[in-house]
Design an enzyme around this catalytic site. Sequence first.
Site, short mmCIF file in Angstrom:
data_model
loop_
_atom_site.label_atom_id
_atom_site.label_comp_id
_atom_site.label_asym_id
_atom_site.label_seq_id
_atom_site.Cartn_x
_atom_site.Cartn_y
_atom_site.Cartn_z
N TYR A 1 35.00 33.64 36.48
CA TYR A 1 35.30 33.85 35.06
C TYR A 1 36.93 33.59 34.52
O TYR A 1 37.10 32.76 33.63
CB TYR A 1 34.59 35.00 34.40
CG TYR A 1 33.32 35.38 34.67
CD1 TYR A 1 32.46 34.50 34.68
CD2 TYR A 1 32.91 36.74 34.81
CE1 TYR A 1 30.92 34.51 35.01
CE2 TYR A 1 31.54 36.91 35.13
CZ TYR A 1 30.77 35.94 35.11
OH TYR A 1 29.11 36.11 35.52
N GLU B 1 30.15 40.75 30.28
CA GLU B 1 30.76 41.93 31.20
C GLU B 1 30.55 41.58 32.53
O GLU B 1 29.73 40.97 33.26
CB GLU B 1 29.64 43.21 30.91
CG GLU B 1 29.96 43.83 29.38
CD GLU B 1 28.77 43.48 28.44
OE1 GLU B 1 27.90 42.60 29.01
OE2 GLU B 1 29.04 43.42 27.23
#
Length: 171
Positions: free
Chosen positions: A128, A116
Amino acid sequence: MELGESMEALSPLEFRSMTTEDIPAICEIEQEAFTTPWTAGAFQNELTNNQFARYMVMECDGEVAGYGGMWLIMEEAHVTNVAVKEKYRGKKLGERLMRELQKTASFFGAVRMTLEVRPSNLVAKNLYEKLGFYSVGVRRGYYTDNREDAIIMWADLPKYQHNTLNELTGD
Ligand SMILES: CC(C)(COP(=O)(O)OP(=O)(O)OC[C@H]1O[C@@H](n2cnc3c(N)ncnc32)[C@H](O)[C@@H]1OP(=O)(O)O)[C@@H](O)C(=O)NCCC(=O)NCCS
């Protein structure tokens, strides 16, 4: 910037498993990195009581430069925590650390990884995405400090041969 330029002043990195002796250094980084840092007790619990947890430390110049952790459950790796000490940021170390987590997860049989991230954390989100993570949804009001949403991301893990892990990690 030329490739490798940002690494020129850094000594070789060492990746190893986190131990309870690392907790004070980890908590210092945790304090500078997060608005709701984990406590020493939380790390202690992860390292001693959670059979699914795997935490790694990245050392540079003899000190802890970053760390990351995940829960490895069957074919899935859930990243719980990743941070680089402030003075080492922007030198591709976060990327090295995440790649190491990905390789380790793959080594232990995971085929995909999830995490998350806050929508406001563009640095982490960019990192990411660079590593192949894509958004699949949102957890509304997930973060307790400001009720910010969490973006849920997943990535398929690259496959690694077990016998090349050491070569890949530089160990
Ligand atoms: C997120 C974090 C781990 C990234 O580590 P880092 O060492 O600073 O990042 P790197 O130098 O490895 O950069 C890797 C990629 O991240 C992104 N990135 C890094 N710094 C950035 C910046 N200032 N602005 C935008 N994107 C950035 C880029 O995609 C970069 O790749 P590129 O240089 O090829 O463009 C680090 O900033 C950190 O510890 N932040 C505080 C804790 C945190 O937010 N953890 C993640 C919680 S989900």
